[in-house]
Design a protein around this motif. Structure first.
Motif, PDB file in Angstrom:
ATOM      1  N   ARG A 129       0.836  -1.208   0.000  1.00 42.38           N
ATOM      2  CA  ARG A 129       0.000   0.000   0.000  1.00 42.38           C
ATOM      3  C   ARG A 129       0.870   1.256   0.000  1.00 42.38           C
ATOM      4  N   TYR A 130       1.944   1.221   0.784  1.00 39.17           N
ATOM      5  CA  TYR A 130       2.887   2.348   0.813  1.00 39.17           C
ATOM      6  C   TYR A 130       3.428   2.622  -0.589  1.00 39.17           C
ATOM      7  N   MET A 131       3.855   1.564  -1.292  1.00 42.40           N
ATOM      8  CA  MET A 131       4.393   1.750  -2.641  1.00 42.40           C
ATOM      9  C   MET A 131       3.316   2.230  -3.610  1.00 42.40           C
ATOM     10  N   GLU A 132       2.098   1.763  -3.430  1.00 40.17           N
ATOM     11  CA  GLU A 132       0.981   2.228  -4.260  1.00 40.17           C
ATOM     12  C   GLU A 132       0.770   3.735  -4.075  1.00 40.17           C
ATOM     13  N   LEU A 133       0.786   4.185  -2.826  1.00 38.32           N
ATOM     14  CA  LEU A 133       0.626   5.610  -2.552  1.00 38.32           C
ATOM     15  C   LEU A 133       1.798   6.420  -3.100  1.00 38.32           C
ATOM     16  N   LEU A 134       2.990   5.870  -2.971  1.00 38.64           N
ATOM     17  CA  LEU A 134       4.176   6.545  -3.480  1.00 38.64           C
ATOM     18  C   LEU A 134       4.112   6.683  -4.999  1.00 38.64           C
ATOM     19  N   GLN A 135       3.643   5.651  -5.684  1.00 38.81           N
ATOM     20  CA  GLN A 135       3.522   5.698  -7.136  1.00 38.81           C
ATOM     21  C   GLN A 135       2.484   6.721  -7.589  1.00 38.81           C
ATOM     22  N   GLN A 136       1.521   7.017  -6.738  1.00 41.57           N
ATOM     23  CA  GLN A 136       0.497   8.011  -7.058  1.00 41.57           C
ATOM     24  C   GLN A 136       0.967   9.435  -6.763  1.00 41.57           C
ATOM     25  N   SER A 137       2.126   9.559  -6.152  1.00 42.32           N
ATOM     26  CA  SER A 137       2.635  10.869  -5.731  1.00 42.32           C
ATOM     27  C   SER A 137       3.596  11.440  -6.761  1.00 42.32           C
ATOM     28  N   ASP A 138       3.674  12.752  -6.799  1.00 37.41           N
ATOM     29  CA  ASP A 138       4.629  13.433  -7.666  1.00 37.41           C
ATOM     30  C   ASP A 138       5.928  13.743  -6.936  1.00 37.41           C
ATOM     31  N   ILE A 139       5.817  13.995  -5.623  1.00 34.02           N
ATOM     32  CA  ILE A 139       6.966  14.416  -4.822  1.00 34.02           C
ATOM     33  C   ILE A 139       6.982  13.615  -3.527  1.00 34.02           C
ATOM     34  N   CYS A 140       8.149  13.163  -3.151  1.00 35.87           N
ATOM     35  CA  CYS A 140       8.340  12.462  -1.887  1.00 35.87           C
ATOM     36  C   CYS A 140       9.234  13.327  -1.000  1.00 35.87           C
ATOM     37  N   LEU A 141       8.728  13.701   0.171  1.00 30.49           N
ATOM     38  CA  LEU A 141       9.506  14.495   1.108  1.00 30.49           C
ATOM     39  C   LEU A 141      10.292  13.557   2.023  1.00 30.49           C
ATOM     40  N   LEU A 142      11.603  13.793   2.134  1.00 27.54           N
ATOM     41  CA  LEU A 142      12.483  12.947   2.944  1.00 27.54           C
ATOM     42  C   LEU A 142      13.220  13.819   3.962  1.00 27.54           C
ATOM     43  N   PRO A 143      12.482  14.319   4.962  1.00 21.38           N
ATOM     44  CA  PRO A 143      13.120  15.202   5.953  1.00 21.38           C
ATOM     45  C   PRO A 143      13.677  14.398   7.129  1.00 21.38           C
ATOM     46  N   LEU A 144      14.933  14.521   7.384  1.00 19.89           N
ATOM     47  CA  LEU A 144      15.552  13.898   8.560  1.00 19.89           C
ATOM     48  C   LEU A 144      16.430  14.932   9.242  1.00 19.89           C
ATOM     49  N   LEU A 145      16.107  15.247  10.468  1.00 21.36           N
ATOM     50  CA  LEU A 145      16.971  16.148  11.217  1.00 21.36           C
ATOM     51  C   LEU A 145      18.311  15.460  11.456  1.00 21.36           C
ATOM     52  N   PRO A 146      19.398  16.209  11.515  1.00 19.36           N
ATOM     53  CA  PRO A 146      20.722  15.592  11.700  1.00 19.36           C
ATOM     54  C   PRO A 146      20.956  15.164  13.155  1.00 19.36           C
ATOM     55  N   SER A 147      20.365  14.041  13.526  1.00 20.25           N
ATOM     56  CA  SER A 147      20.552  13.491  14.865  1.00 20.25           C
ATOM     57  C   SER A 147      21.374  12.201  14.770  1.00 20.25           C
ATOM     58  N   ARG A 148      21.908  11.769  15.884  1.00 21.40           N
ATOM     59  CA  ARG A 148      22.678  10.517  15.903  1.00 21.40           C
ATOM     60  C   ARG A 148      21.813   9.363  15.391  1.00 21.40           C
ATOM     61  N   PHE A 149      20.576   9.291  15.864  1.00 19.27           N
ATOM     62  CA  PHE A 149      19.661   8.226  15.449  1.00 19.27           C
ATOM     63  C   PHE A 149      19.420   8.266  13.942  1.00 19.27           C
ATOM     64  N   ASN A 150      19.107   9.455  13.413  1.00 19.72           N
ATOM     65  CA  ASN A 150      18.813   9.565  11.981  1.00 19.72           C
ATOM     66  C   ASN A 150      20.027   9.284  11.114  1.00 19.72           C
ATOM     67  N   ARG A 151      21.220   9.640  11.576  1.00 17.20           N
ATOM     68  CA  ARG A 151      22.417   9.368  10.779  1.00 17.20           C
ATOM     69  C   ARG A 151      22.683   7.862  10.645  1.00 17.20           C
ATOM     70  N   MET A 152      22.071   7.055  11.467  1.00 17.92           N
ATOM     71  CA  MET A 152      22.244   5.602  11.390  1.00 17.92           C
ATOM     72  C   MET A 152      21.217   4.946  10.474  1.00 17.92           C
ATOM     73  N   LYS A 153      20.309   5.722   9.931  1.00 16.71           N
ATOM     74  CA  LYS A 153      19.297   5.186   9.022  1.00 16.71           C
ATOM     75  C   LYS A 153      19.906   4.958   7.638  1.00 16.71           C
ATOM     76  N   SER A 154      19.193   4.218   6.830  1.00 15.47           N
ATOM     77  CA  SER A 154      19.649   3.976   5.459  1.00 15.47           C
ATOM     78  C   SER A 154      18.946   4.941   4.510  1.00 15.47           C
ATOM     79  N   ASP A 155      19.328   4.884   3.263  1.00 13.85           N
ATOM     80  CA  ASP A 155      18.729   5.720   2.228  1.00 13.85           C
ATOM     81  C   ASP A 155      17.570   5.011   1.524  1.00 13.85           C
TER      82      ASP A 155
END
Length: 175
Positions: free
Chosen positions: A41-67
């Protein structure tokens, strides 16, 4: 984001998954909320979107996330607007997406993406090509298998280092 909504009016629709506080803070009537959904369902919604916002504040936790969210946006054919916290090493600014660091840069980049359909299509197409040429597992699976094997062979060493950094993980047991 709200300044962009006020300027763009009904031209922009927002679909938020899971983050109710973000949804509630969005100052637009053109919004939908989905509390949780499975990956298809997530991918279905993403395919229906024109823009994907990827906001991550520069925190220790967020820097350990993947792309991964950028890779999913590319797979869905959706243009990405991202903070560099995780995405600076993957997203090629102006080629495979847009990066921002300040509110002003975010506002400008989002406005540009909303108003320029050709730019959105070009960024999404380039991102898809970049992922196809650089990140398909079929190109890297041997390296990945070797990496997993190296982790397993260094289990004791890595576990000791982890416990030194995070003693609360002492519940880890040997496989």
């Amino acid at each position: 984001l709200n300044r962009v909504f006020r300027r763009q009016g009904s031209q922009v629709r927002l679909h938020v998954i899971w983050d109710k506080a973000f949804f509630d803070a969005a100052d637009t009537d053109q919004k939908r909320f989905e509390p949780f959904c499975d990956h298809s369902r997530y991918m279905e919604l993403l395919q229906q979107s024109d823009i994907c916002l990827l906001p991550l504040l520069p925190s220790r936790f967020n820097r350990m996330k993947s792309d991964l969210k950028f890779l999913e946006a590319a797979a869905a054919g959706t243009a990405a607007l991202a903070n560099p916290t995780v995405y600076a090493d993957t997203l090629l600014p102006g080629e495979t997406g847009l990066l921002y660091e300040t509110e002003t840069e975010f506002e400008s980049a989002l406005t540009q993406l909303i108003e320029d359909a050709a730019l959105r299509r070009r960024l999404a197409s380039n991102a898809w090509e970049w992922v196809k040429e650089n990140r398909l597992l079929s190109m890297h699976y041997r390296d990945r298998v070797e990496w997993y094997e190296s982790l397993f062979s260094r289990y004791d060493e890595l576990t000791a280092a982890l416990l030194e950094r995070a003693p609360e993980m002492s519940i880890i047991k040997r496989l």
